[in-house]
Design an enzyme around this catalytic site. Structure first.
Site, mmCIF file in Angstrom:
data_model
loop_
_atom_site.group_PDB
_atom_site.id
_atom_site.type_symbol
_atom_site.label_atom_id
_atom_site.label_comp_id
_atom_site.label_asym_id
_atom_site.label_seq_id
_atom_site.Cartn_x
_atom_site.Cartn_y
_atom_site.Cartn_z
ATOM 1 N N CYS A 79 0.904 -1.042 0.038
ATOM 2 C CA CYS A 79 0.004 -0.049 -0.175
ATOM 3 C C CYS A 79 0.948 1.158 0.024
ATOM 4 O O CYS A 79 1.607 1.553 0.920
ATOM 5 C CB CYS A 79 -0.909 0.000 1.237
ATOM 6 N N CYS A 223 -4.232 5.398 -5.565
ATOM 7 C CA CYS A 223 -3.833 4.022 -5.143
ATOM 8 C C CYS A 223 -2.352 4.278 -5.720
ATOM 9 O O CYS A 223 -1.965 4.191 -6.840
ATOM 10 C CB CYS A 223 -4.537 2.983 -6.026
HETATM 11 N N1 LIG Z 1 -4.629 2.153 -1.864
HETATM 12 C C1 LIG Z 1 -3.145 1.343 -2.002
HETATM 13 C C2 LIG Z 1 -3.306 -0.160 -2.502
HETATM 14 C C3 LIG Z 1 -4.030 -1.029 -1.784
HETATM 15 C C4 LIG Z 1 -4.045 -2.474 -2.452
HETATM 16 C C5 LIG Z 1 -5.156 -3.185 -2.127
HETATM 17 N N2 LIG Z 1 -6.504 -2.641 -2.555
HETATM 18 C C6 LIG Z 1 -5.196 -4.689 -2.554
HETATM 19 O O1 LIG Z 1 -3.943 -5.065 -3.324
HETATM 20 O O2 LIG Z 1 -5.733 -5.402 -1.937
HETATM 21 C C7 LIG Z 1 -1.992 1.861 -2.364
HETATM 22 O O3 LIG Z 1 -1.783 3.262 -2.334
HETATM 23 O O4 LIG Z 1 -0.945 1.198 -2.608
#
Ligand SMILES: N[C@H](CCC[C@H](N)C(=O)O)C(=O)O
Length: 287
Positions: A79, A223
């Site tokens: 993350c 993300c």
């Molecule tokens: N928001 C996060 C990613 C979360 C990933 C998660 N959703 C998963 O891989 O299950 C980021 O800034 O990288």
């Protein structure tokens, strides 16, 4: 009987708009269970995209071990935005550079300015088994979405940053129907561990507009690991440079895929508030 999480400190932050909670479990031996993460997410004012559980380091030289939870309680090994928020939380204790253990391996962070941090997200994983995909794929730069999903592009790139990403290059990323396409691609049979779903529009070779449907969370304002996966996918596809600005609804991230194969992400954090977990949250909560 007191709950082990009662009154533990929790920071509410965001990384480029990605809603993050940092829960400090370094004074506890408790490991957050998925249903406990969901209970926190349902508590007033504590809704999050990811919860970063901070644990005492398990290896000499590390500053902490972090476990990452999506809002559905599922775990993610990476993350990016959340890791910047952890870096901010520990910078308040005087640490400008960190070594963090995650389930995706060692992650190093460095403070660039008061509220700007760089995270070394490590190497991208590009083989079909590492993504993982459900069937052997010769070239993960161009994979047929088979069976097709109505309204979705027919082909995508797959990259793992420790978590699975499906990247679709489109002519107009701002009008993609994330709510319609996201869940059906997230849970497509090609992805045994589900997938984060990115729609990327190349504004230029080093300027990319990105919209993301996150595994276990849904549409988010940003993300970080998806931004890294998209940069790598664009460079591998010959569409983009090895360094670019990734424009997300919540803010911009700068991503660089270094010659040593490490992917660096630089971006902002915002501190919103600090509180302690109210014991009421866990009343009547069962696994
Ligand atoms: N928001 C996060 C990613 C979360 C990933 C998660 N959703 C998963 O891989 O299950 C980021 O800034 O990288």
């Amino acid at each position: 009987m007191a709950h082990p999480l009662d009154h533990l400190p929790i920071l509410r932050m965001n990384g480029a708009g990605n809603e993050i909670l940092v829960l400090d479990l370094r004074g506890s031996d408790h490991e957050l269970a998925p249903h406990e993460a969901r209970a926190i997410a349902n508590a007033p004012g504590l809704r999050f995209d990811q919860l970063m559980a901070l644990h005492r380091p398990r290896r000499p030289g590390d500053d902490a071990y972090i476990r990452i939870y999506n809002i559905d309680g599922s775990l993610s090994a990476a993350c990016g935005n959340g890791t910047r928020c952890v870096a901010y939380a520990l910078a308040r204790e005087g640490k400008a550079a960190l070594r963090l253990e995650t389930d995706a391996g060692l992650i190093e962070t460095r403070r660039q300015a008061d509220m700007v941090f760089t995270v070394d997200m490590g190497r991208p994983r590009l083989g079909w088994r590492e993504i993982p995909l459900a069937r052997a794929v010769e070239d993960t730069r161009e994979i047929a979405l088979d069976p097709p999903v109505a309204g979705a592009p027919a082909r995508f790139c797959a990259v793992s940053m420790g978590n699975p990403h499906a990247v679709f290059f489109v002519d107009d990323a701002t009008h993609v129907d994330l709510e319609a396409l996201g869940p059906r691609i997230e849970r497509h049979p090609l992805f045994p561990e589900r997938a984060n779903v990115s729609f990327a529009q190349m504004l230029s070779r080093d300027d990319i507009l990105l919209r993301v449907w996150e595994r276990g969370t849904g549409a988010t304002k940003a993300c970080g690991s998806a931004a890294c996966a998209t940069l790598v996918a664009a460079a591998r596809a010959g569409l983009g440079e090895r360094a670019a600005r990734l424009r997300l609804p919540g803010g911009d991230l700068h991503i660089e895929w270094r010659a040593d194969d490490h992917v660096l992400m630089t971006g902002p954090v915002e501190f919103e508030f600090e509180t302690r977990l109210d014991p009421q949250i866990f009343q009547g909560v069962v696994a």
